[in-house]
Write a protein that holds these residues in place. Structure first.
Motif, PDB file in Angstrom:
ATOM      1  N   LEU A 126      52.402   2.721  36.712  1.00  0.00           N
ATOM      2  CA  LEU A 126      51.094   2.055  36.656  1.00  0.00           C
ATOM      3  C   LEU A 126      50.679   1.804  35.217  1.00  0.00           C
ATOM      4  O   LEU A 126      49.955   0.840  34.932  1.00  0.00           O
ATOM      5  CB  LEU A 126      50.025   2.889  37.372  1.00  0.00           C
ATOM      6  N   GLU A 127      51.114   2.650  34.303  1.00  0.00           N
ATOM      7  CA  GLU A 127      50.810   2.418  32.889  1.00  0.00           C
ATOM      8  C   GLU A 127      51.420   1.115  32.395  1.00  0.00           C
ATOM      9  O   GLU A 127      50.885   0.459  31.501  1.00  0.00           O
ATOM     10  CB  GLU A 127      51.342   3.581  32.047  1.00  0.00           C
ATOM     11  N   LEU A 128      52.530   0.713  32.996  1.00  0.00           N
ATOM     12  CA  LEU A 128      53.191  -0.525  32.590  1.00  0.00           C
ATOM     13  C   LEU A 128      52.497  -1.749  33.165  1.00  0.00           C
ATOM     14  O   LEU A 128      52.411  -2.791  32.520  1.00  0.00           O
ATOM     15  CB  LEU A 128      54.651  -0.519  33.042  1.00  0.00           C
ATOM     16  N   LEU A 129      52.007  -1.634  34.397  1.00  0.00           N
ATOM     17  CA  LEU A 129      51.465  -2.800  35.092  1.00  0.00           C
ATOM     18  C   LEU A 129      49.943  -2.792  35.188  1.00  0.00           C
ATOM     19  O   LEU A 129      49.350  -3.765  35.653  1.00  0.00           O
ATOM     20  CB  LEU A 129      52.092  -2.902  36.482  1.00  0.00           C
ATOM     21  N   GLY A 130      49.308  -1.720  34.778  1.00  0.00           N
ATOM     22  CA  GLY A 130      47.878  -1.744  34.535  1.00  0.00           C
ATOM     23  C   GLY A 130      46.957  -1.426  35.689  1.00  0.00           C
ATOM     24  O   GLY A 130      45.877  -0.885  35.480  1.00  0.00           O
ATOM     25  N   SER A 131      47.321  -1.765  36.909  1.00  0.00           N
ATOM     26  CA  SER A 131      46.440  -1.520  38.056  1.00  0.00           C
ATOM     27  C   SER A 131      47.305  -1.407  39.302  1.00  0.00           C
ATOM     28  O   SER A 131      48.536  -1.536  39.235  1.00  0.00           O
ATOM     29  CB  SER A 131      45.430  -2.652  38.221  1.00  0.00           C
ATOM     30  N   TRP A 138      40.439  -4.352  42.283  1.00  0.00           N
ATOM     31  CA  TRP A 138      40.013  -5.685  42.710  1.00  0.00           C
ATOM     32  C   TRP A 138      38.659  -6.042  42.100  1.00  0.00           C
ATOM     33  O   TRP A 138      38.467  -7.164  41.606  1.00  0.00           O
ATOM     34  CB  TRP A 138      39.947  -5.739  44.235  1.00  0.00           C
ATOM     35  N   GLU A 139      37.756  -5.108  42.129  1.00  0.00           N
ATOM     36  CA  GLU A 139      36.423  -5.374  41.591  1.00  0.00           C
ATOM     37  C   GLU A 139      36.468  -5.588  40.081  1.00  0.00           C
ATOM     38  O   GLU A 139      35.822  -6.486  39.543  1.00  0.00           O
ATOM     39  CB  GLU A 139      35.502  -4.201  41.938  1.00  0.00           C
ATOM     40  N   SER A 140      37.275  -4.763  39.401  1.00  0.00           N
ATOM     41  CA  SER A 140      37.391  -4.877  37.953  1.00  0.00           C
ATOM     42  C   SER A 140      38.028  -6.202  37.553  1.00  0.00           C
ATOM     43  O   SER A 140      37.579  -6.870  36.608  1.00  0.00           O
ATOM     44  CB  SER A 140      38.214  -3.706  37.414  1.00  0.00           C
ATOM     45  N   PRO A 170      47.046  -9.580  35.821  1.00  0.00           N
ATOM     46  CA  PRO A 170      46.440  -9.548  37.158  1.00  0.00           C
ATOM     47  C   PRO A 170      46.995  -8.405  37.990  1.00  0.00           C
ATOM     48  O   PRO A 170      47.960  -7.738  37.600  1.00  0.00           O
ATOM     49  CB  PRO A 170      46.839 -10.906  37.749  1.00  0.00           C
ATOM     50  N   ILE A 171      46.381  -8.172  39.128  1.00  0.00           N
ATOM     51  CA  ILE A 171      46.899  -7.172  40.060  1.00  0.00           C
ATOM     52  C   ILE A 171      48.255  -7.649  40.570  1.00  0.00           C
ATOM     53  O   ILE A 171      48.422  -8.799  40.967  1.00  0.00           O
ATOM     54  CB  ILE A 171      45.933  -6.974  41.238  1.00  0.00           C
ATOM     55  N   VAL A 172      49.222  -6.766  40.524  1.00  0.00           N
ATOM     56  CA  VAL A 172      50.571  -7.096  41.012  1.00  0.00           C
ATOM     57  C   VAL A 172      50.701  -6.630  42.459  1.00  0.00           C
ATOM     58  O   VAL A 172      50.532  -5.451  42.764  1.00  0.00           O
ATOM     59  CB  VAL A 172      51.650  -6.438  40.127  1.00  0.00           C
TER      60      VAL A 172
END
Length: 546
Positions: free
Chosen positions: A26-31, A39-41, A376-378
């Motif tokens: 998750l540190e690599l892809l952010g979310s 989603w809200e963020s 963006p969210i992956v």
């Protein structure tokens, strides 16, 4: 309809660890899509950065112009209206595929549509599904084929050969009416006869009657399949979109060195976590292509100039920057800059990616930050194996699970056939060989003592006798197999359906094969499969009303 999860045997892959919410990845892809705040963020970030992207109204106009070449429906117009009014988008993309390409493309488009609906529900605001066709890619061999199961049960490939000449982008590669006619004739010959076959072939013919590019024919078919779900389609090589991308191309050129540094930093982060790189960036790469009469040319930096390896072009930075204003249609992103361009062009809430795409997106975090963007969210693409009714019956007949049929088919088939040997021929032949060797050993010693040169002759004689015994054993096994030929064909039918060519079903067979076999209702029923935001592989049966 029965839906069950299929456990991925490679749970240590980067994509699978991300799907399961591994904190390191998750540190690599952010979310992560399972977290509501993601989603809200992301939506709040997009609202705050509207002025940093292309004007959405003009993007919607470009997409609308492109759709004039495609089958139309009211739902598509509604999506365009939402986009003009500032809707967020869920995006997924793929290289085009002949006659719709493989099933995984269908599943990706389905994932995009379902994810947009899910996001709209989560956020209580409009979210539009967009499918990004990578028409700028020049690897024609990735797009020019589709596999179907022939009447004999084998996987057959239908293809259109690339025309002679430079390797242009797929969307810029002209195809003749004769090429399309030949491909349709081959498809008609290879598809099994069904009540739906005439309508399938007629519909495909309607999409290629004006001899379009592969990308355009592909877009028309997706519009046919998904238009009523409101899916918007765009071609990355569309000149109307290129006209809007000039400012981002300018940034990518002016800060090419910064981009290269950011990509290397991203690669370092992936390597530090013990993963292999999906594709390592080449030193000095500009991460851009230039469309040229000699083909789509990959650019590199050399002493302040942008060149291709073949020595066809050489432009200064100033000349490249001039192109962003004057001829942006000559410029093209690569796999690592396309995500940045996508984020500049559209308010991307989430992007649907396959496992390999997730692996290379993992290096892009520093690049997004370098250009003042956030990833963006992956969303992992939903993945399926469809269990046909006849195959489900065969699995029951032979007491097989789908997992066994996919992963251990050869072993289990051999074991089943062995059990049909009521004469225990394996054991009998084993005993014969052992007894022969025991009986032959004294002769070997005797003749060797008579004359040393006879040792070699005795060895050869022994081996020939064993070879003849083995030959009889093989013929006997063939005789048993012929007695059970019908059953063995059923075993083969299981394999050919679930794991053709020893590969995942969704990566081999084209959607057109199942469309032909089960009709348009089969395509529609996929929309009733529950959406999984974190993707994963599932087994689906009972998906027919025929």
């Amino acid at each position: 309809m029965n839906i069950t999860s299929y456990t991925d045997s490679n749970r240590s892959s980067l994509a699978e660890r991300y799907r399961l919410g591994d904190l390191q990845v998750l540190e690599l892809l952010g979310s992560h899509p399972a977290e509501e705040r993601s989603w809200e963020s992301r939506a709040a970030y997009l609202d705050d950065t509207t002025d940093k992207r292309a004007e959405l109204r003009r993007v919607a106009e470009a997409i609308q112009a492109y759709h004039r070449q495609l089958p139309s429906c009211a739902e598509t117009e509604k999506s365009l209206g939402k986009l003009r009014e500032g809707a967020l988008v869920v995006v997924g993309g793929q290289q085009a595929g002949l006659f719709g390409g493989s099933l995984l493309i269908y599943y990706k488009a389905l994932s995009v549509i379902q994810a947009a609906r899910d996001a709209e529900r989560r956020l209580s605001r409009p979210v539009v599904p967009v499918f990004w066709i990578a028409g700028e890619d020049h690897d024609f061999d990735e797009a020019n084929h589709v596999n179907v199961q022939s009447p004999g049960g084998e996987a057959r490939r239908i293809r259109i050969e690339r025309p002679e000449g430079p390797r242009l982008a797929v969307s810029r590669t002209p195809l003749s009416a004769e090429m399309w006619s030949a491909a349709l004739q081959e498809l008609a010959a290879q598809l099994p006869d069904s009540e739906f076959k005439p309508q399938v072939l007629e519909r495909l013919q309607s999409h290629v009657s004006d001899a379009p590019s592969l990308s355009l024919a592909f877009a028309r078919l997706l519009a046919d399949w998904f238009g009523k779900q409101g899916l918007l389609l765009l071609d990355a090589d569309d000149p109307n979109l290129r006209a809007l991308e000039g400012p981002m191309f300018r940034e990518l050129i002016a800060r090419s060195d910064d981009l290269e540094t950011a990509l290397k930093a991203g690669e370092g982060r992936v390597l530090e976590q013990g993963f292999k790189l999906q594709a390592e960036t080449a030193p000095g790469s500009a991460n851009l292509f230039l469309h040229h009469e000699q083909g789509r040319l990959l650019l590199h930096k050399d002493e302040g100039r942008f060149i291709d390896r073949r020595g066809i072009v050489s432009h200064s930075r100033e000349e490249m920057l001039e192109l962003t204003d004057r001829r942006p249609d000559l410029l093209s992103t690569n796999a690592l800059t396309r995500p940045l361009m996508q984020d500049y062009l559209l308010p991307v809430l989430a992007t649907v990616l396959g496992p390999a795409e997730i692996a290379y997106w993992a290096i892009l975090g520093p690049s997004f930050r370098e250009f003042g963007m956030k990833m963006p969210i992956v969303l992992p693409r939903q993945s399926f194996t469809y269990i046909e009714p006849t195959v489900a019956g065969l699995l029951d007949k032979y007491s097989l699970t789908v997992k066994q049929a996919i992963e251990d088919w050869e072993t289990l088939r051999a074991e089943w056939l062995g059990k049909q040997d009521e004469w225990k021929l394996d054991e009998q032949f084993r005993q014969v060989k052992e007894q022969f060797l025991v009986l032959y050993e004294p002769i070997m010693k005797t003749v060797s003592g008579l004359q040393p040169g006879l040792t070699r002759l005795a060895d050869g004689n022994r081996d020939r006798i064993l070879e003849q015994i083995s030959y009889l054993e093989a013929r006997s096994a063939d005789a048993i197999a012929k007695r059970h030929d019908s059953s063995l064909r059923q075993w083969d039918r299981i394999r050919q359906s679930l794991s053709p060519l020893a590969k995942p079903q969704e990566r081999v067979y084209g959607t057109v094969h199942f469309w032909n076999r089960y009709g348009p209702s089969w395509l529609s029923l996929w929309h009733d499969v529950p959406f999984e935001a974190i993707g994963g592989h599932r087994l689906v049966d009972g998906l027919q009303n025929v």
